[in-house]
Design an enzyme around this catalytic site. Structure first.
Site, PDB file in Angstrom:
ATOM      1  N   ASP A 201       0.851  -1.182   0.000  1.00 54.66           N
ATOM      2  CA  ASP A 201       0.000   0.000   0.000  1.00 54.66           C
ATOM      3  C   ASP A 201       0.892   1.238   0.000  1.00 54.66           C
ATOM      4  OD1 ASP A 201      -2.591   1.276   0.201  1.00 54.66           O
ATOM      5  OD2 ASP A 201      -1.953   1.879   2.192  1.00 54.66           O
TER       6      ASP A 201
ATOM      7  N   GLU B 239      -2.371  17.265   7.269  1.00 53.69           N
ATOM      8  CA  GLU B 239      -2.179  18.173   6.144  1.00 53.69           C
ATOM      9  C   GLU B 239      -2.422  19.620   6.564  1.00 53.69           C
ATOM     10  OE1 GLU B 239      -4.036  15.528   6.148  1.00 53.69           O
ATOM     11  OE2 GLU B 239      -3.332  14.162   4.568  1.00 53.69           O
TER      12      GLU B 239
ATOM     13  N   ARG C 120     -16.154  19.091  -0.447  1.00 51.16           N
ATOM     14  CA  ARG C 120     -14.698  18.860  -0.566  1.00 51.16           C
ATOM     15  C   ARG C 120     -13.907  20.139  -0.316  1.00 51.16           C
ATOM     16  NH1 ARG C 120     -13.138  16.199  -5.969  1.00 51.16           N
ATOM     17  NH2 ARG C 120     -14.591  17.731  -6.823  1.00 51.16           N
TER      18      ARG C 120
END
EC number: 7.2.2.6
Length: 727
Positions: A343, A384, A417
């Site tokens: 992954d 982030e 978003r």
């Protein structure tokens, strides 16, 4: 799937590197054997003399039967030679049991350590609890943890032990898992997502969580760990079963050959008694002892004695690295892996995308973009968001910029978003996916600079994630929306992985990166990391399909995962390594659990699996090779009188037939003890091709297995003649 050739650029070096990702040469080993372990394991080795226990090891069972026969002969017709042979035959069986007992004792010591972490705890069971229910709709009762059943809801406040395995369904807390993993740093467990699983026996350090129990009594993860490390559930692997079958067939062949010797000797007039130097072999009572000695030296006792210990030690080496293998089959399969699925997030990259640049559009000052990005990220607690705040403050001298009173936060949602903040002066700041922010700017009457699309493609092509930042309104709130620029988030590739993937390539293992990123981003990360291939925009169904395609082509697949969506692929893979921090579904689907939750450890697991296979092959080669020297010692001594031509084979020139047989039997027993440390530690593994490994085994252990016994048997014969000249 899209292929990509490994790139030549290296990942940026970071100050903090996770274990196993540096550039130093890595070798798999497991430490030296403590001589005290032999003494501590001796009682268990003696208990294993039970014929019913030894029956599962046919080679050593035959040896024990032979020792019992020589014991009876020595009692009926006592002789020094008879008692010496009898003693060394029993020692051969004990030493074989000792190898297995020492291997098992390591697991039992670890199991005792795990048991000490399990205490008599109580649980706060919530009766009538439902999500969002008021406190007066349910009640709390205190019960022993042993009474908990699957589906029970328990509350665990700070400072208390989690009473059983389960999933966090409400709350977030810091949890100390050192009792299970040995890692002192606490971890965060929270409801939802792939970090919700908790393990019984771990301690909540802060806050309070509500846990739904997923275990039945006696079936907790800790219970299964104890059972596994004790070896109670260890089943022989297919290769081990095949080798056992070969040893059984060889034992049967040599048994038939030895049984026919006496009639053949009678037919040839004298059974080894035709010459004075072999007359002692045909003495009353000695013939049977000689035949048993010949049988024990002919059958592959060395590898038969060590085979079980090699398998147990392979699982033990994984446990030493905080990996639990649910079966020996999984360890062995790891050594035969052809394709390794990794992954991207958390395995190849650190997973926390970091802000690396602000790209303003048009005439927007870089400082204005930085302030807008910082303000819209102050309430963003994601890695982030924090990285944007840190980058803006560190590169644009904005250490004291704070959100004014009266600001209203716009939370991120999967629909919009975007996230942002509405300031008291009328300005509205938005940060989020480029397409979503572009749409918002259009809705607010703004225009999009042509260069924005170039920036988005540039960031994506480099493997980064572009986040757009826009502003609407001013002091009067009348200005249309305006695009300010792009935040470049970069998922940093772990340093040293390129070299590790190169090692895997030398082993003949193909590496495939699996990611949900778009193909452009996936290609850039794959080239930087140096993997052989990648699968972009991967769904759980596509992961499963990829594994099935590879297996249909005759490949063995290994992969890592921690989420419920990884469970089907983990179950399908030949080696499925679930992270301990992952969901219960993932841990139940995989056949290994990494207690440290370090996805890169799968590379080390593959190396340990290969070391297991190499160790078994090396000791098998040594065992078969050292039989050659025993043939040269015993056969000329036994048949030289009947067939004088055999004297040419007596190249060791041992002192007498009895001395030759006794020397071979003593060596046969002592070599088992000498090889126990190697069986437990494992043959050192260096990445190379299968032909190179075979060549090394033949030269080192094959040739060594011929030379060492010749020297050792000769030295034993000299010692016997020195101290027991009558033999």
């Amino acid at each position: 799937m899209t292929a990509s050739a490994p790139a030549t650029s290296r990942a940026p070096e970071l100050e903090t590197q996770p274990p196993g990702t540096d550039d130093r040469p890595r070798r798999v080993s497991a430490g030296m054997l403590d001589p005290k372990q032999l003494w501590r394991a001796l009682p268990e080795a003696l208990r294993k003399l039970d014929p019913l226990t030894l029956l599962r090891n046919p080679v050593m069972f035959v040896t024990e039967v032979g020792a019992a026969l020589t014991t009876g002969i020595a009692i009926a017709r006592p002789s020094l030679f008879g008692w010496l042979i009898t003693g060394w035959l029993w020692l051969t069986v004990v030493f074989a049991n000792l190898a297995e007992a020492v291997a098992e004792s390591r697991g039992k010591a670890q199991a005792d350590s795990l048991r000490r972490t399990r205490q008599q705890t109580t649980a706060h069971r919530l009766v009538g609890w439902e999500p969002g229910a008021p406190t007066d709709a349910y009640f709390e009762e205190t019960v022993p943890a042993a009474e908990l059943r699957r589906g029970d809801i328990v509350a665990v406040p700070a400072g208390e032990l989690i009473p059983g395995d389960g999933d966090v369904i409400e709350g977030v807390a810091s949890v100390d898992e050192s009792a299970i993993t040995g890692e002192s740093a606490p971890v965060i467990r929270e409801s939802g997502g792939d970090r919700s699983a908790v393990t019984g026996g771990t301690r909540v350090l802060s806050d309070r969580i509500t846990v739904r129990v997923t275990q039945e009594p006696g079936d907790s993860f800790l219970d299964r760990m104890i059972t596994l490390v004790e070896g109670a559930n260890r089943q022989k692997t297919p290769n081990e079963l095949a080798l056992n079958l070969l040893l059984v067939m060889l034992t049967f062949v040599f048994l038939m050959a030895v049984v026919t010797l006496q009639p053949m000797a009678i037919f040839s007039k004298g059974f080894m008694g035709a010459a004075p130097d072999t007359a002692a072999l045909s003495a009353d009572g000695v013939t049977g002892i000689v035949l048993v000695s010949l049988l024990v030296c002919l059958i592959p006792t060395t590898i038969g004695a060590l085979l079980s210990a090699i398998g147990i030690a392979g699982m033990d080496r994984l446990v030493q690295r905080n990996v639990l293998a649910m079966s020996g089959r999984a360890v062995e399969a790891a050594g035969d892996v052809n394709t390794l699925l990794l992954d991207k997030t958390g395995t190849i990259t650190y997973g926390n995308r970091q802000a690396s640049a602000f790209l303003p559009v048009g005439a927007v000052p870089a400082g204005r973009l930085a302030r807008a990005a910082l303000l819209s990220s102050l309430a963003d607690e994601t890695p982030e968001g924090r990285s944007i705040v840190d980058y803006a403050r560190g590169h644009y001298q904005l250490p004291s910029l704070e959100v004014p009173d009266g600001a209203e936060w716009v939370s991120f949602s999967a629909i919009t978003r975007m996230s942002g903040v509405d300031l008291p002066d009328g300005r509205r700041l938005r940060k989020g996916a480029a397409a979503a922010v572009v749409q918002w700017v259009h809705e607010q009457g703004g225009a999009i600079p042509a260069i924005l699309e170039d920036y988005v493609e540039q960031v994506s092509a480099s493997g980064g994630t572009p986040l757009a930042v826009a502003e609407a309104g001013s002091g009067s709130g009348s200005e249309p929306a305006r695009m300010l620029g792009i935040v470049h988030l970069k998922d940093v590739v772990k340093p040293g992985l390129r070299d590790r993937f190169a090692e895997l390539r030398r082993m003949g293992i193909r590496t495939v990166m699996v990611t949900g990123d778009n193909p452009v981003t996936a290609k850039a990360i794959a080239e930087e990391a140096g993997v052989d291939d990648f699968l972009a925009e991967a769904t759980p169904e596509e992961k499963l399909a990829l594994i099935k395609r590879e297996q249909a082509g005759g490949h063995l697949i290994a992969m890592t995962g921690d989420g419920t969506n990884d469970a089907p692929a983990l179950a399908q893979a030949d080696v499925g390594v679930a992270m301990n921090t992952g969901t219960s579904a993932a841990k139940e689907a995989g056949n290994m659990v990494d207690l440290d939750s370090d996805p890169t450890k799968i590379i080390e697991i593959v190396e340990i699996g290969k070391q297991l296979l190499i160790t078994r092959g090396a000791l098998t080669a040594f065992s078969i090779a050292n039989d050659i020297a025993k043939y040269f010692a015993i056969l000329p001594a036994m048949f030289g009188g009947v067939y004088p031509g055999l004297d040419a084979l007596n190249i060791m020139r041992l002192h007498s037939p009895l001395s030759a047989i006794l020397s071979a039997v003593i060596f046969n027993a002592m070599v088992i003890v000498a090889l126990i440390p190697l069986a437990l530690r494992g043959v050192r593994y260096r990445p190379s091709s299968a032909s190179a490994l075979l060549t090394r085994n033949l030269w080192v252990y094959g040739l060594g297995g011929v030379i060492v016994p010749f020297v050792a048997i000769k030295l034993i014969d000299v010692a016997i003649f020195q101290f027991i000249p009558g033999i």
